[in-house]
Design a protein around this motif. Structure first.
Motif, short mmCIF file in Angstrom:
data_model
loop_
_atom_site.label_atom_id
_atom_site.label_comp_id
_atom_site.label_asym_id
_atom_site.label_seq_id
_atom_site.Cartn_x
_atom_site.Cartn_y
_atom_site.Cartn_z
N ALA A 42 -1.41 32.42 4.58
CA ALA A 42 -0.80 31.45 5.49
C ALA A 42 -0.79 30.19 4.99
N VAL A 43 -2.24 29.78 4.75
CA VAL A 43 -2.48 28.15 4.44
C VAL A 43 -1.83 27.94 3.12
N GLU A 44 -1.68 28.99 2.06
CA GLU A 44 -1.40 28.52 0.82
C GLU A 44 0.01 28.63 0.92
N LEU A 45 0.86 29.36 1.67
CA LEU A 45 2.45 29.43 1.84
C LEU A 45 2.67 27.95 2.56
N ALA A 46 1.86 27.90 3.40
CA ALA A 46 2.23 26.35 4.28
C ALA A 46 2.17 25.35 3.51
N ARG A 47 1.14 25.08 2.43
CA ARG A 47 1.00 24.08 1.73
C ARG A 47 2.17 23.99 0.63
N SER A 48 2.80 25.27 0.10
CA SER A 48 4.15 25.28 -0.57
C SER A 48 5.54 24.86 0.37
N HIS A 49 5.54 25.31 1.25
CA HIS A 49 6.88 25.14 2.09
C HIS A 49 6.59 24.14 2.77
N ARG A 50 5.79 23.54 3.27
CA ARG A 50 5.83 22.33 4.52
C ARG A 50 6.38 22.72 5.68
N PRO A 51 6.36 23.82 6.18
CA PRO A 51 7.06 24.12 7.57
C PRO A 51 6.64 23.43 8.81
N ASP A 52 7.77 23.38 9.69
CA ASP A 52 7.52 22.40 10.75
C ASP A 52 6.51 22.98 11.95
N VAL A 53 6.59 24.28 11.95
CA VAL A 53 5.95 25.00 12.74
C VAL A 53 5.05 26.32 12.00
N CYS A 54 3.86 26.83 12.25
CA CYS A 54 3.26 27.69 11.65
C CYS A 54 2.80 28.59 13.10
N LEU A 55 3.27 29.89 13.12
CA LEU A 55 2.72 31.06 14.14
C LEU A 55 1.74 31.65 13.49
N LEU A 56 0.60 31.71 14.11
CA LEU A 56 -0.58 32.32 13.50
C LEU A 56 -1.05 33.51 14.42
N ASP A 57 -1.36 34.52 14.16
CA ASP A 57 -1.93 35.59 14.79
C ASP A 57 -3.62 35.25 14.76
N ILE A 58 -4.34 35.44 15.90
CA ILE A 58 -5.51 34.81 15.94
C ILE A 58 -6.64 35.65 15.17
N ARG A 59 -6.28 37.09 15.26
CA ARG A 59 -7.25 37.91 14.32
C ARG A 59 -6.36 38.39 13.28
N MET A 60 -6.90 38.00 11.68
CA MET A 60 -6.21 38.31 10.68
C MET A 60 -7.20 38.69 9.74
N PRO A 61 -7.18 39.36 8.51
CA PRO A 61 -8.01 39.30 7.47
C PRO A 61 -8.11 38.43 6.51
N ARG A 62 -9.03 38.40 5.71
CA ARG A 62 -9.64 37.21 4.91
C ARG A 62 -9.80 35.93 5.44
N LEU A 63 -8.87 35.49 6.25
CA LEU A 63 -9.22 34.20 7.18
C LEU A 63 -8.60 34.40 8.45
N ASP A 64 -9.16 34.10 9.53
CA ASP A 64 -8.56 34.50 10.80
C ASP A 64 -7.72 33.03 11.18
N GLY A 65 -7.05 33.42 12.28
CA GLY A 65 -6.19 32.46 12.87
C GLY A 65 -6.72 31.19 13.24
N LEU A 66 -7.87 31.29 13.55
CA LEU A 66 -8.84 29.96 14.26
C LEU A 66 -9.08 29.34 12.84
#
Length: 221
Positions: A42-66
């Motif tokens: 999510a972080v990598e894609l956000a840096r590429s796409h620069r979206p207005d809004v990012c919807l994040l699940d709180i509990r995710m693998p590799r790096l949690d939403g928080l």
């Protein structure tokens, strides 16, 4: 013609992503530009796409939403982060108020609430489900009455206009919506919001919204 609000959706459950994408697709002014299955992606894609809004699940693998929200606030500050939660995530939500997230919405909530929340944070507002507000306040312990008194004492230090603005922030209104409601310029409202956050010692509008609920400025229903 208004600009399309771009959204990045991050959740490790493909069916959930499909459902959210379908809901958002019902609004022609919102477009999902990327999807991630974990927080790091999510972080990598956000840096590429620069979206207005990012919807994040709180509990995710590799790096949690928080943790992902904190990184997004540091690396892609223009992107507004909304945490997608379940009823079992109350403790996470309470701990996440300082993460920089602009909103918290239930995965099982009303689809209209999801669309409204995305629009609100894209316009600089906060998206706090009333259901979540009630549960977070309840989760904080048995001292709800004491916190209510403390919250009212804190807001009493604000001017009448500042309390009015705080109440509308708590209701999830954007600066533009508050300006129309109070017959002020958007720039004046922005100044009021910044002043209120500074006087209360808050980092974001969600923290202010919680205080507004606790102080009884906004009905949690």
């Amino acid at each position: 013609m208004s600009r399309t609000i771009t959204v990045l959706l991050a959740d490790d459950e493909p069916m959930l992503r499909t459902g959210v994408r379908t809901i958002l697709g019902a609004d022609s002014g919102i477009g999902v530009v990327a999807e991630a299955a974990d927080g790091r992606e999510a972080v990598e894609l956000a840096r590429s796409h620069r979206p207005d809004v990012c919807l994040l699940d709180i509990r995710m693998p590799r790096l949690d939403g928080l943790a992902a929200a904190a990184e997004l606030a540091r690396l892609v500050p223009p992107t507004a982060v909304v945490m997608l939660t379940t009823f079992s995530d109350d403790a996470y939500v309470a701990d996440a108020l300082g993460s920089g997230a602009a909103g918290f919405l239930l995965k099982s909530g009303d689809p209209r609430e999801l669309i409204a929340g995305v629009r609100a944070v894209a316009e600089g507002g906060a998206a706090l489900s009333p259901v979540i507000a009630r549960r977070v306040i309840a989760h904080l312990g048995d001292g709800r009455l004491g916190r209510g008194v403390a919250a009212r004492a804190r807001t009493a230090e604000l001017t009448a206009r500042e309390r009015e603005v705080l109440a509308l922030v708590g209701a999830g209104l954007s600066n533009a919506e508050i300006a129309r409601r109070l017959f002020l310029t958007e720039g004046t409202v922005k100044t009021y919001v910044s002043t209120v956050l500074a006087r209360l010692g808050f980092k974001n509008r969600v923290q202010a919204a919680i205080l507004a609920y606790e102080a009884g400025l906004v009905p949690a229903s």
